[in-house]
Design a protein around this motif. Structure first.
Motif, PDB file in Angstrom:
ATOM      1  N   ALA A 104       0.826  -1.205   0.000  1.00 57.46           N
ATOM      2  CA  ALA A 104       0.000   0.000   0.000  1.00 57.46           C
ATOM      3  C   ALA A 104       0.863   1.259   0.000  1.00 57.46           C
ATOM      4  CB  ALA A 104      -0.938  -0.009   1.206  1.00 57.46           C
ATOM      5  N   GLU A 105       1.961   1.249   0.759  1.00 60.44           N
ATOM      6  CA  GLU A 105       2.842   2.417   0.809  1.00 60.44           C
ATOM      7  C   GLU A 105       3.571   2.622  -0.522  1.00 60.44           C
ATOM      8  OE1 GLU A 105       4.756   5.787   2.666  1.00 60.44           O
ATOM      9  OE2 GLU A 105       2.817   4.774   2.764  1.00 60.44           O
ATOM     10  N   VAL A 106       4.020   1.547  -1.140  1.00 59.37           N
ATOM     11  CA  VAL A 106       4.657   1.653  -2.455  1.00 59.37           C
ATOM     12  C   VAL A 106       3.664   2.237  -3.462  1.00 59.37           C
ATOM     13  CG1 VAL A 106       5.618   0.340  -4.395  1.00 59.37           C
ATOM     14  CG2 VAL A 106       6.374  -0.147  -2.064  1.00 59.37           C
ATOM     15  N   GLU A 107       2.434   1.751  -3.448  1.00 60.64           N
ATOM     16  CA  GLU A 107       1.410   2.274  -4.362  1.00 60.64           C
ATOM     17  C   GLU A 107       1.133   3.745  -4.093  1.00 60.64           C
ATOM     18  OE1 GLU A 107      -1.892  -0.381  -3.839  1.00 60.64           O
ATOM     19  OE2 GLU A 107      -0.902  -1.987  -4.961  1.00 60.64           O
ATOM     20  N   ARG A 108       1.022   4.122  -2.811  1.00 59.51           N
ATOM     21  CA  ARG A 108       0.755   5.511  -2.457  1.00 59.51           C
ATOM     22  C   ARG A 108       1.879   6.426  -2.941  1.00 59.51           C
ATOM     23  NH1 ARG A 108       2.091   9.383   0.808  1.00 59.51           N
ATOM     24  NH2 ARG A 108       3.716   8.199   1.880  1.00 59.51           N
ATOM     25  N   LEU A 109       3.118   6.030  -2.704  1.00 56.39           N
ATOM     26  CA  LEU A 109       4.253   6.839  -3.142  1.00 56.39           C
ATOM     27  C   LEU A 109       4.334   6.929  -4.657  1.00 56.39           C
ATOM     28  CD1 LEU A 109       6.874   5.623  -0.534  1.00 56.39           C
ATOM     29  CD2 LEU A 109       5.856   7.913  -0.670  1.00 56.39           C
ATOM     30  N   HIS A 110       4.007   5.840  -5.337  1.00 55.15           N
ATOM     31  CA  HIS A 110       4.003   5.846  -6.802  1.00 55.15           C
ATOM     32  C   HIS A 110       3.000   6.869  -7.322  1.00 55.15           C
ATOM     33  CE1 HIS A 110       4.107   4.475 -10.914  1.00 55.15           C
ATOM     34  NE2 HIS A 110       2.805   4.249 -10.877  1.00 55.15           N
ATOM     35  N   ALA A 129       3.248  14.499  -9.027  1.00 50.45           N
ATOM     36  CA  ALA A 129       4.227  15.586  -8.940  1.00 50.45           C
ATOM     37  C   ALA A 129       4.989  15.812 -10.251  1.00 50.45           C
ATOM     38  CB  ALA A 129       5.208  15.312  -7.808  1.00 50.45           C
ATOM     39  N   GLU A 130       4.889  14.869 -11.182  1.00 59.67           N
ATOM     40  CA  GLU A 130       5.590  15.004 -12.456  1.00 59.67           C
ATOM     41  C   GLU A 130       4.910  16.079 -13.278  1.00 59.67           C
ATOM     42  OE1 GLU A 130       5.540  11.201 -14.341  1.00 59.67           O
ATOM     43  OE2 GLU A 130       6.872  10.303 -12.872  1.00 59.67           O
ATOM     44  N   PRO A 131       5.692  16.879 -14.010  1.00 59.42           N
ATOM     45  CA  PRO A 131       5.092  17.897 -14.869  1.00 59.42           C
ATOM     46  C   PRO A 131       4.267  17.241 -15.969  1.00 59.42           C
ATOM     47  CG  PRO A 131       7.487  17.858 -15.128  1.00 59.42           C
ATOM     48  CD  PRO A 131       7.135  16.868 -14.070  1.00 59.42           C
ATOM     49  N   ALA A 132       3.151  17.852 -16.270  1.00 55.14           N
ATOM     50  CA  ALA A 132       2.284  17.335 -17.328  1.00 55.14           C
ATOM     51  C   ALA A 132       2.950  17.539 -18.691  1.00 55.14           C
ATOM     52  CB  ALA A 132       0.935  18.045 -17.293  1.00 55.14           C
ATOM     53  N   GLU A 133       2.753  16.578 -19.594  1.00 56.77           N
ATOM     54  CA  GLU A 133       3.321  16.700 -20.940  1.00 56.77           C
ATOM     55  C   GLU A 133       2.480  17.680 -21.746  1.00 56.77           C
ATOM     56  OE1 GLU A 133       4.041  13.124 -23.086  1.00 56.77           O
ATOM     57  OE2 GLU A 133       4.707  12.047 -21.299  1.00 56.77           O
TER      58      GLU A 133
END
Length: 101
Positions: free
Chosen positions: A81-87, A93-97
């Motif tokens: 669950a934590e890995v999924e949440r961080l993903h 947070a990544e800039p939109a293309e």
């Protein structure tokens, strides 16, 4: 960062030793839960590091073994669950293309 795994052995002056296995896996990780063969065991292998977990008597687990297995399952579920949440958080947070061209 590339995937890797390693094992360390720490020997204390009194001769006692502690073994630590760290896994930072990629798609080459192998996870196998042995079932239906009259015994309980789960193994994780990656980059020449291997960890196996089984009751003291894999063919005749005790009530304590069941509690331990449940705690392991709960911890792995919390990890997933934590890995999924961080993903999801990192993707947001990544800039939109810019698709306008």
């Amino acid at each position: 960062m590339d995937a890797y795994s390693y094992t360390t052995v720490q020997v204390e002056p009194d001769g006692s030793a502690a073994v630590h296995v760290s896994l930072y896996p990629d798609e080459s990780v192998s996870v196998l839960a042995v079932t239906g063969r009259g015994r309980a065991q789960i193994s994780v292998q990656h980059a020449n590091a291997s960890v196996s977990v089984a009751p003291t008597n894999p063919a005749a687990p005790t009530a304590e073994d069941v509690q331990i297995a449940r705690r392991l399952a709960e911890s792995f579920a919390a990890y997933a669950a934590e890995v999924e949440r961080l993903h999801v958080q990192n993707r947001a947070a990544e800039p939109a293309e810019d698709t306008a061209a």
